[in-house]
Design an enzyme around this catalytic site. Structure first.
Site, PDB file in Angstrom:
ATOM      1  N   HIS A 132     113.488 -28.171 -12.326  1.00  9.72           N
ATOM      2  CA  HIS A 132     112.773 -26.981 -12.786  1.00  9.72           C
ATOM      3  C   HIS A 132     112.283 -27.240 -14.213  1.00  9.72           C
ATOM      4  O   HIS A 132     113.081 -27.620 -15.077  1.00  9.72           O
ATOM      5  CB  HIS A 132     113.705 -25.765 -12.830  1.00  9.72           C
ATOM      6  CG  HIS A 132     114.264 -25.353 -11.506  1.00  9.72           C
ATOM      7  ND1 HIS A 132     113.810 -24.250 -10.806  1.00  9.72           N
ATOM      8  CD2 HIS A 132     115.256 -25.881 -10.740  1.00  9.72           C
ATOM      9  CE1 HIS A 132     114.504 -24.116  -9.686  1.00  9.72           C
ATOM     10  NE2 HIS A 132     115.390 -25.094  -9.619  1.00  9.72           N
TER      11      HIS A 132
ATOM     12  N   VAL B 206     117.401 -25.365  -2.176  1.00 13.45           N
ATOM     13  CA  VAL B 206     116.500 -26.250  -1.426  1.00 13.45           C
ATOM     14  C   VAL B 206     117.009 -27.676  -1.606  1.00 13.45           C
ATOM     15  O   VAL B 206     117.191 -28.142  -2.740  1.00 13.45           O
ATOM     16  CB  VAL B 206     115.041 -26.131  -1.919  1.00 13.45           C
ATOM     17  CG1 VAL B 206     114.150 -27.116  -1.169  1.00 13.45           C
ATOM     18  CG2 VAL B 206     114.519 -24.705  -1.738  1.00 13.45           C
TER      19      VAL B 206
ATOM     20  N   ASN C 167     119.564 -27.921 -10.461  1.00  3.47           N
ATOM     21  CA  ASN C 167     120.700 -27.247  -9.830  1.00  3.47           C
ATOM     22  C   ASN C 167     121.196 -28.151  -8.718  1.00  3.47           C
ATOM     23  O   ASN C 167     120.501 -28.363  -7.732  1.00  3.47           O
ATOM     24  CB  ASN C 167     120.267 -25.889  -9.262  1.00  3.47           C
ATOM     25  CG  ASN C 167     119.852 -24.928 -10.349  1.00  3.47           C
ATOM     26  OD1 ASN C 167     120.467 -24.877 -11.412  1.00  3.47           O
ATOM     27  ND2 ASN C 167     118.797 -24.170 -10.104  1.00  3.47           N
TER      28      ASN C 167
ATOM     29  N   HIS D 107     114.886 -31.520  -6.894  1.00  2.00           N
ATOM     30  CA  HIS D 107     113.801 -30.941  -7.692  1.00  2.00           C
ATOM     31  C   HIS D 107     114.291 -30.613  -9.089  1.00  2.00           C
ATOM     32  O   HIS D 107     115.444 -30.253  -9.288  1.00  2.00           O
ATOM     33  CB  HIS D 107     113.225 -29.694  -7.022  1.00  2.00           C
ATOM     34  CG  HIS D 107     114.257 -28.666  -6.660  1.00  2.00           C
ATOM     35  ND1 HIS D 107     115.048 -28.772  -5.534  1.00  2.00           N
ATOM     36  CD2 HIS D 107     114.639 -27.526  -7.282  1.00  2.00           C
ATOM     37  CE1 HIS D 107     115.870 -27.728  -5.471  1.00  2.00           C
ATOM     38  NE2 HIS D 107     115.649 -26.957  -6.523  1.00  2.00           N
TER      39      HIS D 107
ATOM     40  N   ASP E 273     106.618 -22.651  -9.039  1.00  2.00           N
ATOM     41  CA  ASP E 273     107.685 -22.025  -8.258  1.00  2.00           C
ATOM     42  C   ASP E 273     107.181 -20.699  -7.680  1.00  2.00           C
ATOM     43  O   ASP E 273     106.475 -19.941  -8.337  1.00  2.00           O
ATOM     44  CB  ASP E 273     108.907 -21.782  -9.155  1.00  2.00           C
ATOM     45  CG  ASP E 273     110.168 -21.507  -8.350  1.00  2.00           C
ATOM     46  OD1 ASP E 273     111.060 -22.367  -8.327  1.00  2.00           O
ATOM     47  OD2 ASP E 273     110.244 -20.409  -7.733  1.00  2.00           O
TER      48      ASP E 273
HETATM   49  P1  5GP Z   1     117.133 -24.205  -6.449  1.00  2.00           P
HETATM   50  O1  5GP Z   1     117.757 -22.843  -6.386  1.00  2.00           O
HETATM   51  O2  5GP Z   1     117.412 -25.002  -5.189  1.00  2.00           O
HETATM   52  O3  5GP Z   1     117.437 -24.964  -7.695  1.00  2.00           O
HETATM   53  O4  5GP Z   1     115.576 -23.949  -6.545  1.00  2.00           O
HETATM   54  C1  5GP Z   1     114.733 -23.787  -5.458  1.00  2.00           C
HETATM   55  C2  5GP Z   1     113.471 -23.167  -5.989  1.00  2.00           C
HETATM   56  O5  5GP Z   1     112.463 -23.328  -5.025  1.00  2.00           O
HETATM   57  C3  5GP Z   1     113.594 -21.668  -6.275  1.00  2.00           C
HETATM   58  O6  5GP Z   1     113.289 -21.424  -7.652  1.00  2.00           O
HETATM   59  C4  5GP Z   1     112.565 -21.043  -5.324  1.00  2.00           C
HETATM   60  O7  5GP Z   1     111.896 -19.949  -5.911  1.00  2.00           O
HETATM   61  C5  5GP Z   1     111.643 -22.195  -5.025  1.00  2.00           C
HETATM   62  N1  5GP Z   1     111.027 -22.166  -3.717  1.00  2.00           N
HETATM   63  C6  5GP Z   1     111.669 -21.997  -2.518  1.00  2.00           C
HETATM   64  N2  5GP Z   1     110.797 -22.071  -1.503  1.00  2.00           N
HETATM   65  C7  5GP Z   1     109.575 -22.308  -2.066  1.00  2.00           C
HETATM   66  C8  5GP Z   1     108.267 -22.486  -1.511  1.00  2.00           C
HETATM   67  O8  5GP Z   1     108.037 -22.460  -0.304  1.00  2.00           O
HETATM   68  N3  5GP Z   1     107.256 -22.709  -2.403  1.00  2.00           N
HETATM   69  C9  5GP Z   1     107.463 -22.760  -3.745  1.00  2.00           C
HETATM   70  N4  5GP Z   1     106.399 -22.979  -4.529  1.00  2.00           N
HETATM   71  N5  5GP Z   1     108.689 -22.598  -4.302  1.00  2.00           N
HETATM   72  C10 5GP Z   1     109.727 -22.371  -3.468  1.00  2.00           C
END
Ligand code: 5GP
Ligand code: ZN
Length: 119
Positions: free
Chosen positions: A107, A101, A92, A105, A35
Site C-alpha cells: 500500500h 487479498v 499487511n 501487495h 485502491d
Molecule cells: P489488504 O487488506 O490485503 O492489505 O489490502 C487489500 C486491499 O485491496 C484493500 O485496501 C482493498 O480495498 C483492496 N481491494 C480489494 N479488492 C479490490 C479490487 O477489486 N480492486 C481494487 N482496486 N482494490 C481492491
C-alpha cells in the site's frame, strides 16, 4: 512459490487488465493501481506482476523484484505529488495484520498526515 498467474486471484486479473482498475503505473515487474476503498487521499496498491501469496512466499530470488516494488513506490509518490509531503508504504502480511487479498501487495498511502501509533 511464484506462479505466473492464479486464475482465482483478483490482483492477477488486474495486472493483466482482465478486470478494470485505475492503473497508474506498470512496467515489466510491477503494476500499480488505485485502491477500491482508499483510506487516505492517495492510496495506491503496488503488486508484482507474477503471483506471490505474501512476503513469506519470497526468498533470495525475489530480492531484486522487491527492490523494484519500492523504487516504483517512490516514483509513483513523486508522480502523485506526495514526495515532499510524505507517504507511507505498508505490507499487511497474514492474519494479525489483516491481509485480505493473497497476492503480495504494497500500500502506498499519502495526502494527509498519518499517526503511526494509532494503527
Ligand atoms: P489488504 O487488506 O490485503 O492489505 O489490502 C487489500 C486491499 O485491496 C484493500 O485496501 C482493498 O480495498 C483492496 N481491494 C480489494 N479488492 C479490490 C479490487 O477489486 N480492486 C481494487 N482496486 N482494490 C481492491
Ligand atoms: Zn495473483
Amino acid at each position: 512459490m511464484m506462479k505466473e498467474y492464479d486464475q482465482d486471484c483478483i490482483f492477477c486479473k488486474i495486472a493483466k487488465s482482465e478486470i478494470p482498475s485505475k492503473i497508474v503505473y506498470q512496467n515489466e515487474f510491477v503494476t500499480a493501481f488505485e485502491d477500491l476503498s482508499p483510506v487516505t487521499p492517495i492510496h495506491i496498491l503496488i503488486i508484482p506482476n507474477g503471483h506471490y501469496h505474501d512476503l513469506n512466499d519470497c526468498g533470495e530470488n525475489e530480492a531484486s523484484l522487491l527492490g523494484h516494488i519500492l523504487l516504483a513506490a517512490a516514483k509513483i509518490a513523486k508522480d502523485q505529488g506526495i514526495s515532499d509531503s510524505g507517504y507511507r508504504v505498508v505490507v499487511n502480511d497474514g492474519p494479525d495484520a489483516g491481509q485480505t487479498v493473497f497476492h503480495l501487495h504494497f500500500h502506498l498511502l499519502g495526502g494527509r498526515p498519518m499517526n503511526f501509533r494509532s494503527q
